[in-house]
Design a protein around this motif. Structure first.
Motif, PDB file in Angstrom:
ATOM      1  N   UNK A 193      -7.148  21.736 125.812  1.00 30.25           N
ATOM      2  CA  UNK A 193      -6.089  21.680 124.796  1.00 30.25           C
ATOM      3  C   UNK A 193      -4.852  21.107 125.479  1.00 30.25           C
ATOM      4  N   UNK A 194      -3.925  20.588 124.725  1.00 34.00           N
ATOM      5  CA  UNK A 194      -2.731  20.002 125.344  1.00 34.00           C
ATOM      6  C   UNK A 194      -1.939  21.015 126.160  1.00 34.00           C
ATOM      7  N   UNK A 195      -2.175  22.311 125.914  1.00 35.71           N
ATOM      8  CA  UNK A 195      -1.420  23.347 126.626  1.00 35.71           C
ATOM      9  C   UNK A 195      -2.263  24.190 127.572  1.00 35.71           C
ATOM     10  N   UNK A 201     -16.295  27.884 134.628  1.00 35.69           N
ATOM     11  CA  UNK A 201     -17.232  28.902 135.110  1.00 35.69           C
ATOM     12  C   UNK A 201     -16.825  30.317 134.715  1.00 35.69           C
ATOM     13  N   UNK A 202     -15.580  30.491 134.242  1.00 34.98           N
ATOM     14  CA  UNK A 202     -15.081  31.821 133.876  1.00 34.98           C
ATOM     15  C   UNK A 202     -15.242  32.130 132.391  1.00 34.98           C
ATOM     16  N   UNK A 203     -15.779  31.201 131.627  1.00 31.27           N
ATOM     17  CA  UNK A 203     -15.922  31.416 130.182  1.00 31.27           C
ATOM     18  C   UNK A 203     -16.885  32.569 129.911  1.00 31.27           C
ATOM     19  N   UNK A 204     -16.454  33.479 129.033  1.00 31.16           N
ATOM     20  CA  UNK A 204     -17.302  34.598 128.634  1.00 31.16           C
ATOM     21  C   UNK A 204     -17.995  34.305 127.308  1.00 31.16           C
ATOM     22  N   UNK A 205     -17.250  33.720 126.374  1.00 33.94           N
ATOM     23  CA  UNK A 205     -17.774  33.520 125.029  1.00 33.94           C
ATOM     24  C   UNK A 205     -17.117  32.299 124.406  1.00 33.94           C
ATOM     25  N   UNK A 206     -17.843  31.656 123.491  1.00 32.88           N
ATOM     26  CA  UNK A 206     -17.316  30.533 122.724  1.00 32.88           C
ATOM     27  C   UNK A 206     -17.595  30.789 121.252  1.00 32.88           C
ATOM     28  N   UNK A 207     -16.559  30.671 120.452  1.00 31.44           N
ATOM     29  CA  UNK A 207     -16.740  30.851 119.011  1.00 31.44           C
ATOM     30  C   UNK A 207     -15.829  29.887 118.275  1.00 31.44           C
ATOM     31  N   UNK A 208     -16.448  29.118 117.383  1.00 32.97           N
ATOM     32  CA  UNK A 208     -15.716  28.095 116.641  1.00 32.97           C
ATOM     33  C   UNK A 208     -14.968  27.189 117.624  1.00 32.97           C
ATOM     34  N   UNK A 209     -13.648  27.114 117.513  1.00 30.86           N
ATOM     35  CA  UNK A 209     -12.878  26.236 118.386  1.00 30.86           C
ATOM     36  C   UNK A 209     -12.046  27.024 119.391  1.00 30.86           C
ATOM     37  N   UNK A 210     -12.636  28.105 119.911  1.00 30.85           N
ATOM     38  CA  UNK A 210     -11.943  28.931 120.886  1.00 30.85           C
ATOM     39  C   UNK A 210     -12.917  29.376 121.980  1.00 30.85           C
ATOM     40  N   UNK A 211     -12.391  29.618 123.172  1.00 26.30           N
ATOM     41  CA  UNK A 211     -13.187  30.211 124.243  1.00 26.30           C
ATOM     42  C   UNK A 211     -12.499  31.496 124.690  1.00 26.30           C
ATOM     43  N   UNK A 212     -13.315  32.439 125.163  1.00 22.05           N
ATOM     44  CA  UNK A 212     -12.802  33.703 125.667  1.00 22.05           C
ATOM     45  C   UNK A 212     -12.959  33.734 127.185  1.00 22.05           C
ATOM     46  N   UNK A 218      -8.532  31.140 124.137  1.00 23.27           N
ATOM     47  CA  UNK A 218      -7.911  29.826 124.347  1.00 23.27           C
ATOM     48  C   UNK A 218      -8.433  28.842 123.310  1.00 23.27           C
ATOM     49  N   UNK A 219      -7.530  28.160 122.606  1.00 27.91           N
ATOM     50  CA  UNK A 219      -7.983  27.162 121.624  1.00 27.91           C
ATOM     51  C   UNK A 219      -8.554  25.926 122.316  1.00 27.91           C
ATOM     52  N   UNK A 220      -9.551  25.323 121.685  1.00 28.49           N
ATOM     53  CA  UNK A 220     -10.153  24.082 122.168  1.00 28.49           C
ATOM     54  C   UNK A 220      -9.922  23.012 121.115  1.00 28.49           C
ATOM     55  N   UNK A 221      -9.295  21.935 121.504  1.00 29.63           N
ATOM     56  CA  UNK A 221      -9.005  20.876 120.539  1.00 29.63           C
ATOM     57  C   UNK A 221     -10.295  20.191 120.109  1.00 29.63           C
ATOM     58  N   UNK A 222     -10.254  19.603 118.933  1.00 33.54           N
ATOM     59  CA  UNK A 222     -11.443  18.944 118.388  1.00 33.54           C
ATOM     60  C   UNK A 222     -11.934  17.823 119.302  1.00 33.54           C
ATOM     61  N   UNK A 223     -11.004  17.092 119.916  1.00 33.99           N
ATOM     62  CA  UNK A 223     -11.408  15.972 120.773  1.00 33.99           C
ATOM     63  C   UNK A 223     -12.005  16.446 122.099  1.00 33.99           C
ATOM     64  N   UNK A 224     -11.605  17.633 122.563  1.00 33.71           N
ATOM     65  CA  UNK A 224     -12.106  18.140 123.840  1.00 33.71           C
ATOM     66  C   UNK A 224     -13.351  19.004 123.712  1.00 33.71           C
TER      67      UNK A 224
END
Length: 235
Positions: A193-195, A201-212, A218-224
């Motif tokens: 994301x721009x911010x 390697x530290x990601x626990x979960x991914x749901x929709x456009x966010x990672x935990x 943390x939001x994930x931009x559509x392009x990324x």
């Protein structure tokens, strides 16, 4: 491996050179009949391995080792077995061959030298990796603070500052996300994301456009998002 031969006996130099020619990747750069000329050569050139006779007129092999700075790997070649114990007091000496040389014993010595060179290269590369990739220094209150990069799980932009979150502590640094992104190894970190830059390697979960990661969402931009998905080991 680049090597040189130092021996006052022409026959010995010929035999060693012949054996070297049978070893793939072993390149004899020069041959010397005395240690003085070899020292002059090493002042201008670097080699991986030296075949060195002990008993030579004027300047013997042990004197030679003691004189040159940071000697490379050395295989001693001599008809005198009495120096064996003394020889192995020098870390650079990887083997001690008694003349007349046999090709089988010569091959074993080459293998020892090759293993020694490989171990040194791995140690050097490991040290370089730690200094260039695994450690980051940040300026906080006129102090340089060391941060181990693997401990970083999130970097967040906050105006003219960034927050670096690690396993043990958070740091507020006057910098930009773009600048720190260039310092972080791209095989581990990704700007999602721009911010935000995250440690994948530290990601626990991914749901929709966010990672935990930890307790941070943390939001994930559509392009990324497609870039992130390619980085994951999906089943």
């Amino acid at each position: 491996m680049k090597c040189i031969i130092i021996d006052d006996e022409a026959t010995a130099r010929l035999i060693i050179s012949k054996y070297c020619g049978d070893v793939k990747g072993l390149n004899v750069l020069e041959e010397f009949s005395n240690a003085i000329d070899a020292m002059k050569y090493l002042n201008q050139n670097t080699v991986d391995l030296i075949f060195l006779d002990i008993h030579m007129p004027g300047f013997n092999g042990i004197d030679f080792i003691q004189t040159i700075k940071d000697p490379p790997n050395v295989i001693l070649t001599t008809s005198d077995p009495n120096f064996a114990i003394e020889a192995f007091e020098y870390e650079c000496i990887v083997d001690y061959l008694i003349k007349p040389l046999s090709e089988d014993r010569f091959t074993k010595a080459i293998n020892k030298a090759s293993n020694s060179i490989s171990a040194t290269q791995k140690e050097t590369n490991s040290s370089k990796k730690e200094s260039t990739e695994d450690v980051l220094y940040v300026n906080i209150d006129r102090r340089l603070i060391k941060i181990d990069m693997p401990s970083i799980y999130l970097v967040e932009a906050k105006g003219d500052y960034i927050m670096i979150k690690t396993e043990t502590k958070n740091y507020i640094v006057h910098s930009t996300l773009k600048k720190i992104e260039g310092k972080l190894p791209d095989h581990t970190f990704l700007k999602v994301h721009r911010s935000y830059v995250i440690n994948v390697s530290k990601i626990i979960d991914i749901e929709d456009n966010c990672v935990l990661i930890k307790k941070d969402i943390i939001p994930v931009s559509r392009s990324n998002r497609p870039i992130l998905m390619k980085r994951l080991n999906l089943l």
